[in-house]
Design an enzyme around this catalytic site. Structure first.
Site, mmCIF file in Angstrom:
data_model
loop_
_atom_site.group_PDB
_atom_site.id
_atom_site.type_symbol
_atom_site.label_atom_id
_atom_site.label_comp_id
_atom_site.label_asym_id
_atom_site.label_seq_id
_atom_site.Cartn_x
_atom_site.Cartn_y
_atom_site.Cartn_z
ATOM 1 N N LYS A 190 42.235 45.959 27.800
ATOM 2 C CA LYS A 190 41.303 47.074 27.580
ATOM 3 C C LYS A 190 42.153 48.331 27.455
ATOM 4 O O LYS A 190 42.028 49.293 28.227
ATOM 5 C CB LYS A 190 40.310 47.128 28.761
ATOM 6 C CG LYS A 190 39.152 48.082 28.581
ATOM 7 C CD LYS A 190 38.143 47.642 27.531
ATOM 8 C CE LYS A 190 37.110 48.751 27.312
ATOM 9 N NZ LYS A 190 36.199 48.463 26.191
ATOM 10 N N ASP A 222 36.079 43.354 25.433
ATOM 11 C CA ASP A 222 34.671 43.329 25.010
ATOM 12 C C ASP A 222 34.532 42.649 23.648
ATOM 13 O O ASP A 222 33.639 41.828 23.429
ATOM 14 C CB ASP A 222 34.055 44.745 25.019
ATOM 15 C CG ASP A 222 34.903 45.797 24.302
ATOM 16 O OD1 ASP A 222 36.078 45.509 23.970
ATOM 17 O OD2 ASP A 222 34.390 46.908 24.070
ATOM 18 N N ASP A 246 39.148 35.456 34.495
ATOM 19 C CA ASP A 246 38.062 34.864 35.286
ATOM 20 C C ASP A 246 36.764 34.905 34.493
ATOM 21 O O ASP A 246 36.054 33.905 34.365
ATOM 22 C CB ASP A 246 37.906 35.647 36.598
ATOM 23 C CG ASP A 246 36.753 35.122 37.435
ATOM 24 O OD1 ASP A 246 36.665 33.891 37.594
ATOM 25 O OD2 ASP A 246 35.933 35.934 37.896
ATOM 26 N N ASP A 250 34.699 31.553 32.156
ATOM 27 C CA ASP A 250 33.338 31.041 32.355
ATOM 28 C C ASP A 250 32.547 31.070 31.043
ATOM 29 O O ASP A 250 31.749 30.175 30.766
ATOM 30 C CB ASP A 250 32.581 31.844 33.427
ATOM 31 C CG ASP A 250 32.776 31.277 34.826
ATOM 32 O OD1 ASP A 250 33.805 30.606 35.058
ATOM 33 O OD2 ASP A 250 31.902 31.487 35.693
HETATM 34 C C1 IPM Z 1 37.780 30.947 39.577
HETATM 35 C C2 IPM Z 1 36.791 31.349 40.616
HETATM 36 C C3 IPM Z 1 37.463 32.163 41.703
HETATM 37 C C4 IPM Z 1 38.097 33.378 41.075
HETATM 38 C C5 IPM Z 1 36.505 32.545 42.844
HETATM 39 C C6 IPM Z 1 35.927 31.331 43.522
HETATM 40 C C7 IPM Z 1 37.126 33.459 43.854
HETATM 41 O O1 IPM Z 1 35.731 32.051 40.031
HETATM 42 O O2 IPM Z 1 38.779 30.267 39.932
HETATM 43 O O3 IPM Z 1 37.583 31.282 38.412
HETATM 44 O O4 IPM Z 1 37.431 34.400 40.859
HETATM 45 O O5 IPM Z 1 39.307 33.325 40.785
HETATM 46 MG MG MG Z 2 35.788 32.129 37.929
#
Ligand code: IPM
Ligand code: MG
Length: 355
Positions: A190, A222, A246, A250
């Site tokens: 960023k 973004d 992180d 996801d």
């Molecule tokens: C990940 C998880 C962890 C992180 C959590 C559980 C603290 O979300 O490994 O991605 O944020 O690193």
């Molecule tokens: Mg995570």
């Protein structure tokens, strides 16, 4: 003998590490690697027993092992305990304690699961991405303040901080990884706002000079979040900070159809590698025998590949999973009418049978 510390942790951790160990045992019969398993507690499970999410003894045992197979930590039961004792602290203690700065999160879209993706098949087909997430720096480990009062107003703060060597080593890992893939690195930052991102971008550009065979582009986080949904096949290796990695991982996991499918490897200065699925402890389904163990079993394959140098064994597991999915076995999270709906144990057995 190769010593593997198994840390089931909390939630679905016990079920999915159970599956991964069953697969590793079958692999060991076939490839005669000589695997030895040693079980330890961490997270809420350790807090309940010892009053600490990670004991010094467990950390020492991990340092002496060849690899760690980790389930998941956390759950509502421990949501209200003091911050320093929270289950997640175990994860941070292990990551930092073992110097695991490089987190590899490969995302592959299985043809058999393509209609499980929330994206249109023509957009997502063929996506194959490796996220290289910095794991022991940035805002996760910077100075923070839980609460202070200034001029009668309460506030809290965290700090995003990166040094040149911290950026260099993760960026090198990304370039090296890209050399074994399609030779393209996208660095995500960023830099239009954050000073730490401007340094990040400078170090990335400097490091890239040593890798003229790899194409580099930098992208704002973004925009990257949007590009992932619009055109995920443009990416090969993505390298980014702890926090951005992180969040983006996801999103990646979701476009693959289920969080339960994604493995990860954390590598560092030492020789001990750390392997975990990335979905978390899923307390809502824990203990019901329905969790998807594939992410954890793929993590076991990464363990064989990166810590034990057993590439053939790793590929054997990956092929067994491909076959199991192609044969129609599905846990609830990826189930579709007409296919074989399985428990954790049933799909694990189907994978073991295909090794
Ligand atoms: C990940 C998880 C962890 C992180 C959590 C559980 C603290 O979300 O490994 O991605 O944020 O690193
Ligand atoms: Mg995570």
């Amino acid at each position: 003998m190769k010593k593997i510390i198994v840390i089931p942790g909390d939630g679905i951790g016990k079920e999915i590490t159970g599956s991964a160990v069953a697969v590793l045992k079958k692999i060991d019969e076939k490839f005669k690697i000589g695997l030895e398993f040693d079980y330890r507690d961490a997270g809420g499970a350790s807090y309940d027993k010892y009053g600490e999410p990670l004991t010094a003894e467990t950390l020492d045992a991990c340092k002496a092992a060849d690899a760690i197979l980790f389930g998941a930590v956390g759950g509502p039961k421990w949501d209200n305990i003091e911050v320093s004792k929270r289950p997640e602290k175990a994860l941070f203690g292990l990551r930092k304690g073992l110097g695991l700065y490089g987190n590899l999160r490969p995302v592959k879209i299985y043809d058999a699961l393509i209609d499980g993706s929330p994206l249109k098949p023509e957009i997502v087909r063929g996506a194959d991405i490796l996220i290289v997430r910095e794991l022991v720096g940035g805002i996760y480990f910077g100075e923070r303040c839980e609460s202070e009062t200034v001029d009668g107003v309460e506030r809290a703060w965290d700090t995003e901080i990166y040094s040149v060597p911290e950026i260099e080593r993760i960026v090198k890992l990304a370039f090296e990884s890209a050399r074994k893939r399609r030779k393209k690195v996208t660095s995500v930052d960023k830099a239009n706002v954050l000073a730490s991102s401007r340094l990040w971008r400078r170090v990335v550009n400097e490091t890239a000079k040593d890798y003229p065979d790899v194409t580099l582009n930098s992208m704002y986080v973004d925009n990257c979040a949007a590009q992932l949904a619009i055109n995920p096949t443009q990416f090969d290796v993505i390298v980014t900070s702890n926090m951005f990695g992180d969040i983006l991982s996801d999103e990646f996991a979701a476009i693959g159809g289920s969080l339960g499918l994604l493995p990860s490897a954390s590598l560092g200065e030492g020789t001990t590698g750390f392997y975990e699925q990335i979905a978390g402890s899923a307390p809502d389904i824990a203990g019901k025998g329905v969790a998807n163990p594939i992410g954890e079993i793929l993590s076991a394959a990464m363990l064989l590949r990166y810590s034990l140098n057993e590439e053939k064994a790793a590929q054997t597991i990956e092929a067994a999973i491909d076959k199991t999915l192609a044969d129609g076995y599905r846990t609830g999270d990826i189930y579709k009418d007409g296919l074989k709906k399985c428990s954790t144990a049933e799909i694990t057995q189907a994978i073991v049978d295909r090794i």
